[in-house]
Design an enzyme around this catalytic site. Sequence first.
Site, PDB file in Angstrom:
ATOM      1  N   GLU A 412     -14.139 101.776  93.315  1.00 21.11           N
ATOM      2  CA  GLU A 412     -14.758 101.806  93.859  1.00 21.11           C
ATOM      3  C   GLU A 412     -16.425 100.030  94.183  1.00 21.11           C
ATOM      4  O   GLU A 412     -16.109 100.133  93.521  1.00 21.11           O
ATOM      5  CB  GLU A 412     -16.331 102.870  93.201  1.00 21.11           C
ATOM      6  CG  GLU A 412     -15.195 104.147  92.472  1.00 21.11           C
ATOM      7  CD  GLU A 412     -16.331 104.694  90.997  1.00 21.11           C
ATOM      8  OE1 GLU A 412     -16.547 104.834  90.717  1.00 21.11           O
ATOM      9  OE2 GLU A 412     -16.499 105.972  91.745  1.00 21.11           O
ATOM     10  N   GLU A 488      -8.737 110.237  89.936  1.00 18.03           N
ATOM     11  CA  GLU A 488      -8.939 110.488  89.041  1.00 18.03           C
ATOM     12  C   GLU A 488      -9.218 112.369  88.902  1.00 18.03           C
ATOM     13  O   GLU A 488     -10.077 112.089  89.715  1.00 18.03           O
ATOM     14  CB  GLU A 488     -10.365 110.364  88.454  1.00 18.03           C
ATOM     15  CG  GLU A 488     -10.399 108.229  88.708  1.00 18.03           C
ATOM     16  CD  GLU A 488     -11.629 107.864  88.386  1.00 18.03           C
ATOM     17  OE1 GLU A 488     -12.829 108.404  88.031  1.00 18.03           O
ATOM     18  OE2 GLU A 488     -11.759 106.277  88.379  1.00 18.03           O
TER      19      GLU A 488
HETATM   20  C1  GAL Z   1     -15.459 107.457  88.348  1.00 15.36           C
HETATM   21  C2  GAL Z   1     -15.151 106.084  88.362  1.00 15.36           C
HETATM   22  C3  GAL Z   1     -15.100 105.716  87.303  1.00 15.36           C
HETATM   23  C4  GAL Z   1     -15.392 106.622  86.060  1.00 15.36           C
HETATM   24  C5  GAL Z   1     -15.688 107.434  86.084  1.00 15.36           C
HETATM   25  C6  GAL Z   1     -16.548 109.508  85.028  1.00 15.36           C
HETATM   26  O1  GAL Z   1     -16.145 107.974  89.775  1.00 15.36           O
HETATM   27  O2  GAL Z   1     -14.051 105.394  89.573  1.00 15.36           O
HETATM   28  O3  GAL Z   1     -14.380 104.342  86.263  1.00 15.36           O
HETATM   29  O4  GAL Z   1     -16.947 106.036  86.015  1.00 15.36           O
HETATM   30  O5  GAL Z   1     -16.216 108.297  87.479  1.00 15.36           O
HETATM   31  O6  GAL Z   1     -16.867 108.935  84.235  1.00 15.36           O
END
Ligand code: GAL
Length: 963
Positions: A412, A488
């Site tokens: 990010e 993620e």
């Molecule tokens: C994503 C980010 C993570 C964490 C997650 C939410 O966007 O890469 O570091 O913030 O969201 O928990």
Amino acid sequence: MSDRPWYESFAPPPALPARAWLDTDAPRLSLDGLWRFRYAGRADGPLDFIRPAFDDTGWERLPVPSHWQLHGYGAPAYTNISYPFPLDPPRVPDENPTGDHRHAFRLPEGWPPGGRAVLRLAGADSAARVWLNGVEVGWTSGSRLTSEFDVTEALRPGGDNVVAVRVVQWSAGSYLEDQDMWWLSGLFRGVDLLARPAGGVADVEVRADYDHHTGAGTLTVTAATGQAPARVRVPELGVDVAAGETVRLPRVEPWSAERPRLYDATVSTGAETVTLRIGFRTVRVVDGVLTANGRRLLFRGVNRHEFHPDRGRAVTEEDMREDVLLMKQHNINAVRTSHYPPHPRFLDLCDEYGLWVVDECDLETHGYGTVDWRGNPADDPRWRDALVDRMRRTVERDKNHPSVVLWSLGNESGSGRNLAAMAGWTRRRDPSRPLLYERDWTCRDVDVYSRMYLPVAEVEAIGRGEEAPLDDPALDARRRAMPFIHVEYAHAMGNGPGGLAEYQRLYERYPRLHGGFVWEWIDHGIRARTDDGREFFAYGGDFGEEVHDGNFVADGLLFPDRTSSPGLLDVKKVFEPVQIAGSGDGVAIANRYLDSGLSHLDFRWTLEDDGEVVARGTLAVGDVPAGESTVVRLPSLPATTGEAYVTVCAVLAADEPWAKAGHEVASTQLEVRQPATPRAVTTSPAPVPPRPEGGQLHAGPAVLDGRTGRLVRLGPWEVDGPRLQVWRAPTDNDRAPHGEALEPVWRGAGLDRLTHRVDEVAVTGTGVVVRTRVAPAAVDGALLATYAWTALAGDRLRLVVDIGVEGHVPGPLPMLGVVLGLPGELDQVEWFGRGPGEAYPDTGLATRVGRWFRTVGELQTPYLFPQENGRRAGVRWASVTAGRGGGVRVEGRAPFGLTVRPWTAEALDRAAHPTDLVADGHTWLTLDAGHNGIGSASCGPGVLPGYLLPAAPARLELELRVL
Ligand code: GAL
């Protein structure tokens, strides 16, 4: 500008060139231990302490490694995206918490043994300036990256030495380290003094490829030794060659996460021997598919931050090993080191136990999103060298790990030229591993397409190669031909994540999809105590932070103390590498491993009749090659009379390094028999007419209030009558800080403040009927709840709750059921239904039908932010009893949801920490006809349509009995 302090520099730090983290026989002196420490609120305090003669006896002591905030200096602070300081790089605030560290040590006899001496900091958050014996040896930044300093000239052989380190919390580097985690400072990884012998091995690079067509390995180990000749030896393979020479080995065993075969090797000069563990494997994108050793990779992964509730990111080897073992035990085969290179030992453990690793650079500039990415360091030329330096230090340190199969440029950080520069450098340096960077949606700079938190439908479109096109046709064509990783997904915050199975099905179905990494491994709750000494896990805001993101820091599959959440059990279930399913009168077994057969597993079956084990045995499955399936017949089973299931489990046949023989890897429950007749409710004996007495109505064991229709007594127990329950304490996914939130909709509709009006209490020939209208102020829609009580012979009581909808009631509803208050001494629960863990419509995948027993306390799941939890699904009957005997039994005509807690849903809703919850003297029994799904909207998509609970008529048919 020259008058800026050392820690406000765009440029990378001037430490020694990055190199691999080597296991060597050159002497190493750990300087870890109790150091002297002085804390200041600013970074411009006197440099008096660098003098060797400085008297530090008045200073406190602080362990190294550690974070000073976890030892009473300053305070932890949590933000997800926002920088906790104004954006004006490379400047940082004057209020810059600073730790001056001092450590006196005596060099052992014969130290240094000749050559040079290097001081190594494995992690200093966020920047450190270092002196040895009063001589400045340099400064560094890049919190999760290694820094080395040549200290040869400053070292006093044979005498007392003093190392002094000033660590600042904020530095220019902080702009590059905006990861979603606690801001914690200090020397949080080890400090070592390394002897660097003349003619020693400064660096090593291993290339160990595997040709899956021939089974051959190709090995090249190069060594940076100056002029000194070096030999590479791999005794097991008979290799003894000069460093740099390529050896072809006709037959080697490859390394994979499933079979992490390592070969011990050494690289020696006359002066030094480095020990290596080599794994042969080749990672390649072939025709748009990411492969390892020729096989399609499927990541069943998690994102891992380093975390311990007392130590923060200063994790120990035991913490790391525990993480690896827990991952292996839960069918996790991959880790993304979000969002920085982990402690180097962690990667050794991944090599040894077998986990695929995406190694991520220590880079995140997410907070620039708040200012429309103006001035993003990823695109500002002044930062270019610092970004490339970070990537270089990542790759150089970790390049020899077979477990590392992909590099990630960071997380990010928007897009920009500096990311392209990092990618370019990495490609030139290490063409053997593909590159990934999630925010590069055009995939201009990377080899793998990756995204986060996509809805199921979008993942499916990508699987089919039908995603929405990019504007640039060339880039679009390139990206469309790339493999996809869901880097993620399934945000594990609080209760959830819901809907894991839907993703997994797609990953297994479409070759382009390579699975993904659940967010995230562990809740980052910091152990704290209430004023009266009760322990809880603190989250953002608990340390008085001005800007913070609350409990968003607690979104892991593990609780902070590394006990597993229900979500981890769901993950284990959907990640099963062996799939067991019914197939006619046999059992279909599909091997979903990458390269393992099934000979390491035993298959056991158990037959249960109404939850009682009546027979068990084993199945001869034989060895099924990876990717193939078989069907085996079950033996003929003894007759059953009730509801019967066969549970088939695949367990480890022998001890593995990560679990003992008998450890369950996969399991499935197959239905054998449903009872022929419907349940209790219809088979009960004839009704007994109710009897009015005083203002009360007596119906079998029940006493109802004649005016309110409420049940006030059940046999000997004083109760607080069943009442329609629609509210649930919103889950993090209902609250959805980064998704579509249901909570405000529900509160807006008044579902948390319903009023109950009794319209009629009618005594009929066979029972009592209580009609109610349930609605909040200010709206015209309502739920109509009718409770029909019938006393039956034998001290039984039938209750039929009919729930109707009048006018407009917006859905989905949180839940639909009734709640009944029992005396608190009824605190033991037995049930026949799904268990043992909690389950909601889209969670609880690991639960199975059985007879379970838990105390009321054990039924609560202690999410760091209290919320709906602990529901058991598919319950046929349950009894709630007191330790001294006696209680209440409930049976449903259809399976129902059961929640038993020592406080109300409303109290749960009001609590901010589990320690706010105090048993109120009741046992609140909630019986539901349905709950809304859980989803994953705390960050990502909401509940899938099939799991929504509509505002529609529902019925609960129950039979109660006093025990
Ligand atoms: C994503 C980010 C993570 C964490 C997650 C939410 O966007 O890469 O570091 O913030 O969201 O928990």
